[in-house]
Enzyme design. Structure first.
Site, short mmCIF file in Angstrom:
data_model
loop_
_atom_site.label_atom_id
_atom_site.label_comp_id
_atom_site.label_asym_id
_atom_site.label_seq_id
_atom_site.Cartn_x
_atom_site.Cartn_y
_atom_site.Cartn_z
N HIS A 194 -11.39 55.90 80.33
CA HIS A 194 -11.67 57.31 80.66
C HIS A 194 -10.39 58.16 80.63
CE1 HIS A 194 -15.94 56.86 81.99
NE2 HIS A 194 -15.55 55.62 82.31
N ASP A 239 -13.32 51.85 85.93
CA ASP A 239 -14.67 51.57 85.44
C ASP A 239 -14.74 51.59 83.92
OD1 ASP A 239 -14.04 54.33 85.70
OD2 ASP A 239 -16.11 54.82 85.19
N GLU A 240 -15.75 50.92 83.44
CA GLU A 240 -16.23 51.04 82.06
C GLU A 240 -15.13 50.98 81.00
OE1 GLU A 240 -20.15 53.79 82.49
OE2 GLU A 240 -18.25 54.85 82.58
N VAL A 241 -14.28 49.96 81.10
CA VAL A 241 -13.30 49.77 80.03
C VAL A 241 -13.89 48.74 79.09
CG1 VAL A 241 -10.87 49.40 79.56
CG2 VAL A 241 -11.59 50.09 81.84
#
Ligand code: TNX
Length: 499
Positions: free
Chosen positions: A242, A305-307
């Site tokens: 992000h 998050d969300e890597v």
């Protein structure tokens, strides 16, 4: 008493008294007995004088000497043991009789809870005067962490709009505002070590909508406004994924050295820091040092998050750099649930659980090793999820979340097997991919935020949706009086005369 005492979240003890109500009038005065200008009870006294004054249409004074006449609203910090308050720092008592209101607590935060409870008790008489029913309320929260994640990166939320949200949090006795300040689309907090972040990466929002950022002065103003209402601000700088906005501002964070293109879509998972670039570690150290210095509260959120494009070793290295930068400045780190896979988290690290489609084992293991949990199960408290298929705003990846979904769940059942005390609390989340205006934000928050607040505050037990919706009816009228946009969930009993 035929009227419902419509306090949300439900207090521990509510005892209506068989006495005449207190009527706000010319004799109404706020008294902080024996106070001086530094008295910790004073901010709450000013809040209640302001509230009663605005509601009654005339100024209400704050006095330090007790006039000993009928009409006083006394605001008092008490020694908890003597006063027989429930346990805990945030405990409070509200006593209302025909001639007096007493707001009592152990500390300033508890007094703010007493003030907003009084605000919820106010009702208008047919002649326009305001009254408060005679009642004894004694109360304390179940969980110490009761929060809202607010994404100000996908769509910027201005300082005045943010103050409306903070007012709503206080009204429902939430005490943490977690601001998601950075993402692929934008960087919203000016940090002294990297001025290009807001200069190059804050002007826009998703779809090219207008953006903005918080200057150091805005930030201080927000923190003070929140503090006066008993709310701590937890800033989130989301790494190591992000990060497109950071890479747009600083090309040294990309493998080619070229700045990344601005990104105004709503995809996730494509951007990432690179542990082997020389600029990466100083970036993490400097930015987290800045944010830690700008934050009086205990917690700084590192994202995580969300890597989706990184090997676990590199993820762990980058996250560890961020965690060390936070702890080096005396703060306790918070991170999204993916952090639970990093070995040897610093003691007390707070893990925010969000994706409830996964197995609990890794989280139980992290908790055994000392991690603490804040619960944001998406299928319950992601308030950016549509209420139903017809909701014009919101996303649907975690399903639809209507009032009953947000209310009828038990935090201790979310991650079975956690050791006792591992759950610090509950945090709703409002992501803003589809939300552009204050009306959009409050439409998604209300009424669900009130339900989540009750889950976080009130004693455990079966959730009686009917009881909640009876109490919420008066809150719908209150939101209307404030001119707030909100969703008339068909699960509510809006507009009914309930009692
Ligand atoms: C997941 S929750 C995200 C966000 C999105 C959100 C939309 C989390 C840690 N990551 O990037 O905005 O879903 O609901």
């Amino acid at each position: 008493m035929s009227d419902v005492i419509a306090v949300v979240p439900q207090p521990l003890v509510v005892e209506p008294a068989d006495l005449a109500p207190y009527v706000v009038g010319p004799a109404t005065v706020v008294v902080v007995p024996g106070a001086d200008a530094d008295d910790p009870a004073l901010p709450a006294a000013v809040l209640v004088a302001d509230l009663l004054g605005r509601a009654a249409g005339h100024a209400v004074q704050v006095r330090f000497e007790d006039p000993g006449v009928p009409g006083a609203v006394r605001v008092r910090l008490a020694d908890g043991e003597q006063a027989g308050l429930p346990a805990g720092d945030e405990a409070y008592r509200v006593l209302v009789g025909p001639d007096e209101v007493l707001l009592e607590a152990r500390c300033a935060e508890g007094l703010v809870h007493a003030v907003v409870t009084l605000r919820q008790l106010l009702r208008e008489l047919p002649d326009g005067r305001l009254e408060v029913p005679a009642v004894r309320i004694e109360d304390a929260p179940r969980y110490a962490w009761r929060g809202l994640t607010l994404d100000v990166a996908r769509h910027f939320v201005s300082v005045p709009d943010l103050k409306v949200v903070i007012g709503l949090l206080a009204h429902y006795k939430l005490n943490v505002l977690h601001l998601h300040l950075t993402d692929d689309q934008a960087w919203r907090l000016d940090v002294p070590s990297r001025p290009e972040l807001v200069r190059r990466s804050s002007a826009r929002s998703v779809d090219g909508d207008p953006g903005g950022h918080y200057s150091a002065a805005d930030w201080e103003d927000l923190l003070a406004f929140a503090h006066a209402r008993g709310i701590r601000v937890v800033p989130e700088i989301d790494v190591p994924g992000h990060v497109n906005a950071a890479q747009h501002a600083y090309g040294e964070l990309t493998p080619t050295g070229e700045p990344a293109e601005e990104y105004l879509g709503i995809g996730v998972g494509f951007s990432r820091l690179h542990a082997d670039l020389p600029a990466t570690r100083p970036f993490l150290e400097d930015v987290f040092a800045d944010v830690a210095r700008m934050t009086p509260g205990e917690h700084v959120h590192v994202g995580g998050d969300e890597v989706l494009t990184m090997e676990p070793e590199e993820y762990a290295r980058l996250v560890r750099t961020a965690l060390e930068a936070v702890t080096a400045h005396g703060k306790t780190p918070v991170g999204w649930q993916e952090l639970a896979h990093v070995p040897d988290l610093p003691p007390g690290t707070v893990v925010q659980f969000w994706d409830d489609r996964v197995e609990p084992e890794p989280f139980v293991a992290a908790a055994r090793a000392g991690a603490r949990f804040v619960l944001s199960p998406a299928s319950r408290v992601y308030l950016d999820m549509k209420y139903d298929a017809d909701s014009p705003l919101g996303l649907e990846w975690a399903g639809h979340v209507d009032l009953a979904d947000a209310y009828c769940w038990e935090p201790e059942d979310v991650l079975p097997g956690l050791p006792p005390g591992a759950v610090l609390g509950v945090e709703a989340a409002l992501w803003t991919e589809t939300l552009r205006t204050l009306d959009d934000l409050t439409t998604m928050l209300l009424p669900r935020l009130a339900a989540v607040a009750e889950v976080a505050w009130s004693a455990p037990g079966p959730r009686d949706l009917d009881d909640l919706t009876r109490r919420l009816t008066a809150h719908g009228d209150f939101w209307d009086r404030l001119g707030l946009a909100w969703y008339r969930s068909p699960q509510g009993r809006w507009g009914e005369r309930v009692g």
